[in-house]
Design a protein around this motif. Structure first.
Motif, PDB file in Angstrom:
ATOM      1  N   ASP A  93       0.819  -1.215   0.000  1.00 44.64           N
ATOM      2  CA  ASP A  93       0.000   0.000   0.000  1.00 44.64           C
ATOM      3  C   ASP A  93       0.856   1.270   0.000  1.00 44.64           C
ATOM      4  O   ASP A  93       0.368   2.357   0.273  1.00 44.64           O
ATOM      5  CB  ASP A  93      -0.949  -0.002   1.189  1.00 44.64           C
ATOM      6  N   ARG A  96       0.711   3.390   3.332  1.00 42.58           N
ATOM      7  CA  ARG A  96      -0.537   3.974   3.833  1.00 42.58           C
ATOM      8  C   ARG A  96      -0.881   3.449   5.223  1.00 42.58           C
ATOM      9  O   ARG A  96      -1.214   4.217   6.120  1.00 42.58           O
ATOM     10  CB  ARG A  96      -1.697   3.706   2.868  1.00 42.58           C
ATOM     11  N   ALA A  97      -0.787   2.133   5.424  1.00 42.02           N
ATOM     12  CA  ALA A  97      -1.140   1.546   6.722  1.00 42.02           C
ATOM     13  C   ALA A  97      -0.214   2.052   7.828  1.00 42.02           C
ATOM     14  O   ALA A  97      -0.651   2.281   8.953  1.00 42.02           O
ATOM     15  CB  ALA A  97      -1.106   0.025   6.648  1.00 42.02           C
ATOM     16  N   ASN A  99       1.325   4.985   7.765  1.00 44.24           N
ATOM     17  CA  ASN A  99       1.025   6.399   7.939  1.00 44.24           C
ATOM     18  C   ASN A  99      -0.208   6.637   8.798  1.00 44.24           C
ATOM     19  O   ASN A  99      -0.226   7.555   9.606  1.00 44.24           O
ATOM     20  CB  ASN A  99       0.855   7.069   6.574  1.00 44.24           C
ATOM     21  N   VAL A 100      -1.226   5.805   8.631  1.00 42.50           N
ATOM     22  CA  VAL A 100      -2.457   5.992   9.414  1.00 42.50           C
ATOM     23  C   VAL A 100      -2.482   5.089  10.646  1.00 42.50           C
ATOM     24  O   VAL A 100      -3.502   4.981  11.308  1.00 42.50           O
ATOM     25  CB  VAL A 100      -3.731   5.792   8.556  1.00 42.50           C
ATOM     26  N   THR A 101      -1.346   4.478  10.936  1.00 41.54           N
ATOM     27  CA  THR A 101      -1.131   3.601  12.097  1.00 41.54           C
ATOM     28  C   THR A 101      -2.222   2.543  12.263  1.00 41.54           C
ATOM     29  O   THR A 101      -2.782   2.369  13.341  1.00 41.54           O
ATOM     30  CB  THR A 101      -0.953   4.406  13.405  1.00 41.54           C
ATOM     31  N   GLU A 102      -2.514   1.857  11.169  1.00 41.29           N
ATOM     32  CA  GLU A 102      -3.437   0.731  11.260  1.00 41.29           C
ATOM     33  C   GLU A 102      -2.787  -0.365  12.088  1.00 41.29           C
ATOM     34  O   GLU A 102      -1.565  -0.564  12.024  1.00 41.29           O
ATOM     35  CB  GLU A 102      -3.782   0.203   9.862  1.00 41.29           C
ATOM     36  N   TRP A 105      -0.523  -3.025  10.255  1.00 47.34           N
ATOM     37  CA  TRP A 105       0.522  -2.566   9.339  1.00 47.34           C
ATOM     38  C   TRP A 105       1.678  -3.554   9.209  1.00 47.34           C
ATOM     39  O   TRP A 105       2.239  -3.676   8.126  1.00 47.34           O
ATOM     40  CB  TRP A 105       1.036  -1.170   9.709  1.00 47.34           C
ATOM     41  N   TRP A 138       9.073  12.636   3.198  1.00 40.23           N
ATOM     42  CA  TRP A 138       7.911  13.059   2.426  1.00 40.23           C
ATOM     43  C   TRP A 138       8.319  13.926   1.235  1.00 40.23           C
ATOM     44  O   TRP A 138       7.974  15.101   1.180  1.00 40.23           O
ATOM     45  CB  TRP A 138       6.970  13.869   3.309  1.00 40.23           C
TER      46      TRP A 138
END
Length: 153
Positions: A93, A96-97, A99-102, A105, A138
């Protein structure tokens, strides 16, 4: 302003067409150089990904070095130590995982990042160390670099 009409001598002025051609050559050279740099960067990124997908041998010496780095960081008053840094494109991903602290991850990790995550679970977690991952680079607002950190608080 002087009325002096001194001739230019043997100096020649560039025509607009010559000037435009000169500017075009300079711009083309810059673009070629930028393209070469972009190709070198892309090649280096591919080589890094290839290297990071290969497992490493975590022998006693490497673990001792890591423990020494942990001790040094703690002595400096820090509460975390980077374990590994890798390109977000190694994640399916693209980070993404992370970054959004799923919570899941780690399931996206491959290669050495996955190996070091598992090693951390086996060796550091039982000793009370935590693990954090975050996007650490980034460029142009796009997540590019992921850092995994051993933490203690």
């Amino acid at each position: 302003m002087s009325d002096d009409k001194t001739p230019l001598g043997d100096e020649s002025l560039m025509s607009v067409a010559d000037l435009k051609a000169c500017v075009s050559r300079v711009e083309a050279a810059k673009e070629a150089q930028e393209h070469e740099v972009e190709e070198e960067v892309a090649k280096a990124r591919r080589e890094l990904i290839d290297r990071l997908t290969q497992p490493i041998e975590l022998d006693h010496a490497k673990l001792e070095t890591f423990k020494s780095r942990l001790r040094d960081a703690a002595m400096r008053g820090e509460h975390e130590l980077i374990i590994i840094r890798f390109l977000s494109q190694m994640c399916p991903d693209h980070g993404r995982a992370v970054n959004v602290t799923e919570t899941d991850w780690p399931g996206a990790l491959v290669g050495q990042p996955r190996q070091l995550y598992e090693c951390r679970k086996e060796h550091l977690q039982p000793l009370g160390y935590g693990l954090e991952a975050m996007i650490v680079e980034w460029p142009n607002g796009v997540p590019d670099g992921v850092g995994m950190f051993a933490t203690w608080k």
